[in-house]
Design an enzyme around this catalytic site. Structure first.
Site, short mmCIF file in Angstrom:
data_model
loop_
_atom_site.label_atom_id
_atom_site.label_comp_id
_atom_site.label_asym_id
_atom_site.label_seq_id
_atom_site.Cartn_x
_atom_site.Cartn_y
_atom_site.Cartn_z
CD GLU A 1 -2.86 -1.25 2.35
OE1 GLU A 1 -4.06 -1.46 2.16
OE2 GLU A 1 -2.37 -1.10 3.48
CD GLU B 1 -4.97 -6.09 2.48
OE1 GLU B 1 -5.72 -5.23 3.00
OE2 GLU B 1 -3.77 -6.21 2.79
#
Length: 654
Positions: A228, A302
């Site tokens: 991320e 995710e």
């Protein structure tokens, strides 16, 4: 995982259609129709998903490893993955080996396989594997290689997420605290000190990973580059550096990045497949996603089926029906996905991270996450819904459901002995003597690596009262000798010291409640007393500093201490000793500490984690695998006041 927003569940299938399936309609696809709310999709997407048969595509059956996980794009069809040259859809589920007792790894992996998943994903926590510079730990519960090989044995592929930063609601996002000894350190950048530390860590870690890759006969089919970074994005050279670091050390499998839809472009790098993390987004964000992954299959790295909790907050849950609907649409549109979390596990010890949105909030001990399996590995409504769904689209039969690990409620424990903190100091390692306060990470202990977790006690003599000022991270109890004066934290920095007639000992007990694991705030996570301590603006000097890391060796020394009978009530930090009696075959249970205030629980020297009266978590998971037959030593370190009984229950209260 690390999106900073508060989790709110709104993943209806119509919104998911809006996010992912509208943009996938390209020239040459099936005719389009509109539903009542104006969403566009193809007739093909209205049909049930075809039957998938991957019985020949498992780590044990696939012998030819010349062609790994790849992406393909053909005219007239959506891009897709292939494995061994065969079309392949990733049904992934996240389990973190470091959050699950090693004795239960096989149970959790078998349940992942029995549900219908074909792939395991896991993070790799640098801070746990290299607690001190150059000293690596891949033993016991941190045996990464054993975990990955066990997954292969059970028939699961693996996507590895080695960081170096992982977020994962773990202390400092998985970065070791000794990095913060450098006052100029800039984490997650190409700052020289950070890069040098990553290089040495990767030299060790990746040498263990290389033999586990698909092309070497192992189960690892893909490796993630950092985590991320799009939401951080402070150094354009950093992600290419991490990519190169992996390649140069022998990683040959498919590389991926992982970001939310708003930041995918900022986190993406050339030559690496961009994957996305979602719970709820607007359609407009997908334009960026499609530009980034043009002619590549969509992979949801995710898919958040729940959320984590923080102390003082509410317990977060996700809707099982929405999870089922969303995954069904993924499958229908042949979108690969990874469920985060399939099984969350537990933030044992001092592992937990923290959030910061104007105020520091520690992540709770349980990482149940309202996942597909509970913290203790029990089945949930989400599990049965997903298993039923997977069984309907898979051509091969699913394995039988593994039996549940039994739970038990044991007799209550009434601690009979206690040790005030002040009586424990003699059993600690030699204190640090310093003219001024020293923060936790810079204490000259642990071979120069400082202190990572736990508490620090600062003592100095004062001969007058006044206005005390101190910068503490994260919370502190202030005492004159053994009398409590009040609390300090990151918002409360001042406290009145009453007039005193003779010199006394000022004691400041500081607790590290977990370093922030997300955002630029990770740069500012030094714990303990940070800066000078003053009374009426006059700096105090001459500190004696005790490190309370509460390791196994510390509790071994406590066995030789002279414990005292517990008085009717006691105010102040103290250790409380009792015996938990179980039968000859110990079972999982949950500690209930409703009459206690705040502290940590230790069973046979193992740190089960933090408990707190502020909730939401009310019980601590105690694995039966960590219990001895018959008698078990239980110690509470209670910060505020003595409680009565330590109870157990066979059901969690989260």
């Amino acid at each position: 995982m690390g999106t900073p927003r508060r989790f709110s569940w709104c993943l209806s299938w119509k919104r998911i259609l809006c996010i992912f399936f509208v943009p996938l309609i390209l020239p040459g696809f099936a005719p389009r129709v509109k539903d009542k709310v104006g969403l566009i999709y193809t007739n093909a997407q209205l049909q049930p998903a075809r039957m998938f048969n991957w019985s020949h595509l498992t780590p044990l059956t696939l012998k030819d490893r010349s062609v790994g996980l790849e992406t393909e794009s053909r005219v007239g069809s959506k891009p897709y993955f292939t494995l061994g040259g065969h079309k392949f859809l990733i049904f992934g589920g996240s389990i973190h080996y470091f959050r699950v007792p090693r004795e239960y790894w096989r149970d959790r992996l078998l349940k992942l396989k029995a549900c219908g998943f074909n792939t395991l994903t896991t993070y790799v926590p640098w801070n746990l594997h290299e607690p001190q510079r150059g000293k690596f730990d891949f033993s016991g519960n941190l045996d990464l290689e054993a975990f990955v090989l066990m997954a292969a044995e059970i028939g699961l592929w693996v996507i590895l997420r080695p960081g170096p930063y992982i977020c994962s609601e773990i202390d400092l996002g998985g970065l070791p605290s000794w990095l913060l000894q450098d006052p100029k350190m800039i984490l997650r950048t190409t700052y020289k000190g950070f890069v040098e530390a990553v290089d040495k860590y990767f030299d060790h870690l990746i040498s263990r990973v290389v033999p586990l890759q698909y092309h070497r006969g192992g189960p690892i089919i893909a490796v993630q580059v950092e985590n991320e970074y799009g939401s951080f994005a402070k150094d354009k050279d950093y992600m290419p550096y991490v990519q190169k670091a992996l390649l140069e050390r022998g990683i040959v499998e498919l590389l991926v990045t992982s970001d939310d839809t708003e930041n995918v472009l900022k986190g993406h790098i050339k030559g690496v497949l961009a994957t996305i993390n979602i719970y709820s987004q607007q359609c407009s964000n997908m334009n960026t996603v499609l530009l980034t992954i043009s002619n590549k299959p969509i992979m949801i790295m995710e898919f958040w089926v729940g959320w984590f909790d923080t102390w003082g907050g509410e317990h977060m849950v996700g809707n099982p029906e929405d999870v089922e609907e969303t995954v069904s649409k993924f499958i229908t549109s042949e979108i690969s996905f990874n469920v985060y979390m399939f099984h969350g596990g537990t933030n044992f010890g001092f592992m937990n991270g923290a959030t910061y949105f104007g105020r520091h909030r520690a992540v709770v001990t349980s990482y149940d996450y309202d996942a597909v399996l509970t913290e203790a590995g029990d089945y949930t409504e989400k599990y049965f819904k997903l298993r039923r769904l997977f069984r309907s689209v898979l051509a091969m039969p699913l394995p039988a459901l593994p039996k549940l690990i039994p739970k038990a409620k044991y007799p209550s424990v009434k601690p009979s002995l206690y040790l005030p903190l002040w009586d424990v100091l003699q059993y600690l390692n030699e204190p640090v003597i310093s003219n001024t306060p020293v923060n936790m990470e810079n204490l000259p202990i642990n071979s120069g690596n400082g202190q990572s977790y736990g508490f620090v006690l600062y003592e100095t003599s004062i001969c007058s009262g006044g206005s005390l000022h101190a910068n503490v991270q994260d919370t502190a109890q202030v005492f004159l000798n053994e009398i409590s004066l009040g609390l300090l934290d990151d918002h409360t920095k001042e406290l009145n010291i009453p007039k005193i007639k003779e010199c006394r000992l000022l004691r400041i007990l500081v607790e590290n409640q977990g370093r922030v694991n997300f955002s630029w705030k990770i740069q500012d996570q030094r714990k303990g007393l940070t800066g000078s301590v003053t009374i009426n603006n006059v700096p105090l000097n001459g500190f004696v500093i005790y490190s309370l890391e509460m390791t196994m060796s510390f509790f071994e020394r406590l066995r030789f201490a002279t414990w005292s009978p517990i008085p009717k009530s006691y105010l102040g930090p103290a250790f409380y000793l009792g015996t938990l009696k179980v039968d000859s075959s110990p079972k999982d249970t949950f500690l209930s500490l409703l009459t206690w205030n705040s502290g940590f629980a230790f069973i046979n020297g193992r740190n089960l984690g933090r408990y707190s009266i502020i909730g939401p978590q009310e019980t601590l998971y105690l694995p039966g695998a960590w219990l001895h037959p018959e008698d078990n030593e239980i110690i509470l370190f209670e910060k505020r006041k003595s409680g009565s009984y330590i109870q157990t229950t066979n059901e969690p209260m989260l």
